[in-house]
Motif scaffolding. Sequence first.
Motif, PDB file in Angstrom:
ATOM      1  N   TYR A  25      96.746  23.230-132.275  1.00 10.22           N
ATOM      2  CA  TYR A  25      97.498  21.984-132.085  1.00 10.22           C
ATOM      3  C   TYR A  25      97.545  21.611-130.607  1.00 10.22           C
ATOM      4  N   ALA A  26      97.800  22.574-129.734  1.00  7.37           N
ATOM      5  CA  ALA A  26      97.864  22.303-128.300  1.00  7.37           C
ATOM      6  C   ALA A  26      96.516  21.829-127.783  1.00  7.37           C
ATOM      7  N   MET A  27      95.430  22.440-128.250  1.00  2.00           N
ATOM      8  CA  MET A  27      94.098  22.013-127.831  1.00  2.00           C
ATOM      9  C   MET A  27      93.835  20.591-128.313  1.00  2.00           C
ATOM     10  N   SER A  28      94.265  20.284-129.521  1.00  4.64           N
ATOM     11  CA  SER A  28      94.061  18.955-130.075  1.00  4.64           C
ATOM     12  C   SER A  28      94.790  17.904-129.241  1.00  4.64           C
ATOM     13  N   VAL A  29      96.026  18.202-128.874  1.00  5.06           N
ATOM     14  CA  VAL A  29      96.805  17.264-128.068  1.00  5.06           C
ATOM     15  C   VAL A  29      96.143  17.074-126.703  1.00  5.06           C
ATOM     16  N   ASN A  30      95.708  18.161-126.087  1.00  4.02           N
ATOM     17  CA  ASN A  30      95.039  18.059-124.789  1.00  4.02           C
ATOM     18  C   ASN A  30      93.751  17.244-124.890  1.00  4.02           C
ATOM     19  N   ASP A  31      92.980  17.452-125.958  1.00  3.79           N
ATOM     20  CA  ASP A  31      91.747  16.691-126.161  1.00  3.79           C
ATOM     21  C   ASP A  31      92.039  15.202-126.315  1.00  3.79           C
ATOM     22  N   LYS A  32      93.094  14.876-127.070  1.00  7.26           N
ATOM     23  CA  LYS A  32      93.445  13.476-127.295  1.00  7.26           C
ATOM     24  C   LYS A  32      93.932  12.815-126.004  1.00  7.26           C
ATOM     25  N   ILE A  33      94.706  13.548-125.211  1.00  7.80           N
ATOM     26  CA  ILE A  33      95.177  13.005-123.932  1.00  7.80           C
ATOM     27  C   ILE A  33      94.005  12.758-123.000  1.00  7.80           C
ATOM     28  N   SER A  34      93.089  13.714-122.955  1.00  9.90           N
ATOM     29  CA  SER A  34      91.903  13.574-122.113  1.00  9.90           C
ATOM     30  C   SER A  34      91.064  12.378-122.536  1.00  9.90           C
ATOM     31  N   ALA A  35      90.873  12.211-123.832  1.00  7.20           N
ATOM     32  CA  ALA A  35      90.084  11.088-124.340  1.00  7.20           C
ATOM     33  C   ALA A  35      90.775   9.761-124.046  1.00  7.20           C
ATOM     34  N   LYS A  36      92.099   9.725-124.175  1.00  6.92           N
ATOM     35  CA  LYS A  36      92.837   8.499-123.893  1.00  6.92           C
ATOM     36  C   LYS A  36      92.720   8.128-122.418  1.00  6.92           C
ATOM     37  N   ALA A  37      92.791   9.135-121.536  1.00  8.88           N
ATOM     38  CA  ALA A  37      92.633   8.883-120.109  1.00  8.88           C
ATOM     39  C   ALA A  37      91.242   8.323-119.814  1.00  8.88           C
ATOM     40  N   ARG A  58      80.575  -2.909-115.620  1.00  2.62           N
ATOM     41  CA  ARG A  58      81.081  -3.324-116.934  1.00  2.62           C
ATOM     42  C   ARG A  58      80.462  -2.450-118.032  1.00  2.62           C
ATOM     43  N   THR A  59      79.164  -2.228-117.950  1.00  4.26           N
ATOM     44  CA  THR A  59      78.463  -1.409-118.945  1.00  4.26           C
ATOM     45  C   THR A  59      78.931   0.037-118.890  1.00  4.26           C
ATOM     46  N   GLU A  60      79.134   0.549-117.678  1.00  2.73           N
ATOM     47  CA  GLU A  60      79.625   1.923-117.529  1.00  2.73           C
ATOM     48  C   GLU A  60      81.016   2.067-118.150  1.00  2.73           C
ATOM     49  N   GLY A  61      81.863   1.065-117.954  1.00  2.00           N
ATOM     50  CA  GLY A  61      83.202   1.089-118.553  1.00  2.00           C
ATOM     51  C   GLY A  61      83.150   1.101-120.068  1.00  2.00           C
ATOM     52  N   ARG A  62      82.272   0.292-120.625  1.00  2.18           N
ATOM     53  CA  ARG A  62      82.123   0.265-122.087  1.00  2.18           C
ATOM     54  C   ARG A  62      81.598   1.606-122.612  1.00  2.18           C
ATOM     55  N   ALA A  63      80.679   2.209-121.854  1.00  2.00           N
ATOM     56  CA  ALA A  63      80.141   3.517-122.258  1.00  2.00           C
ATOM     57  C   ALA A  63      81.233   4.581-122.224  1.00  2.00           C
ATOM     58  N   LEU A  69      86.089   7.266-127.662  1.00  3.59           N
ATOM     59  CA  LEU A  69      86.257   7.086-129.111  1.00  3.59           C
ATOM     60  C   LEU A  69      85.568   8.203-129.889  1.00  3.59           C
ATOM     61  N   MET A  70      84.391   8.611-129.424  1.00  2.00           N
ATOM     62  CA  MET A  70      83.680   9.705-130.090  1.00  2.00           C
ATOM     63  C   MET A  70      84.449  11.021-129.953  1.00  2.00           C
ATOM     64  N   LYS A  71      85.016  11.261-128.772  1.00  7.13           N
ATOM     65  CA  LYS A  71      85.807  12.479-128.577  1.00  7.13           C
ATOM     66  C   LYS A  71      87.024  12.494-129.497  1.00  7.13           C
ATOM     67  N   ASN A  72      87.667  11.338-129.668  1.00  2.76           N
ATOM     68  CA  ASN A  72      88.795  11.251-130.595  1.00  2.76           C
ATOM     69  C   ASN A  72      88.357  11.531-132.019  1.00  2.76           C
TER      70      ASN A  72
END
Length: 95
Positions: A25-37, A58-63, A69-72
């Motif tokens: 659970y802790a790893m999952s939360v850390n992964d989600k926080i990292s992906a959100k950042a 702009r393209t780099e930001g979209r990537a 999203l893939m990490k989530n």
Amino acid sequence: MTITARVASCHCAHPERVRLSNRRYAMSVNDKISAKAEEVGGKAKEAAGNLTGDDDLRTEGRADQAEALMKNAVTDVKDTLGTAVDKARNLFDRK
């Protein structure tokens, strides 16, 4: 409610599984926080690219946003599989 009580009593009998579930659970939360950042950073890059007219930024930001999203999605799959494994273990422990 009955299932919850059985799972809780099973966890008490197997403290090592509780630690594994908590760690997962802790790893999952850390992964989600990292992906959100990363997603927020990607949105900032995309906005900066829009503001300055820099297509590469702009393209780099979209990537970056797509990667987040893939990490989530991967984290959600890992959570689902972990839950399924825990449920299967609990079924076999009751027998």
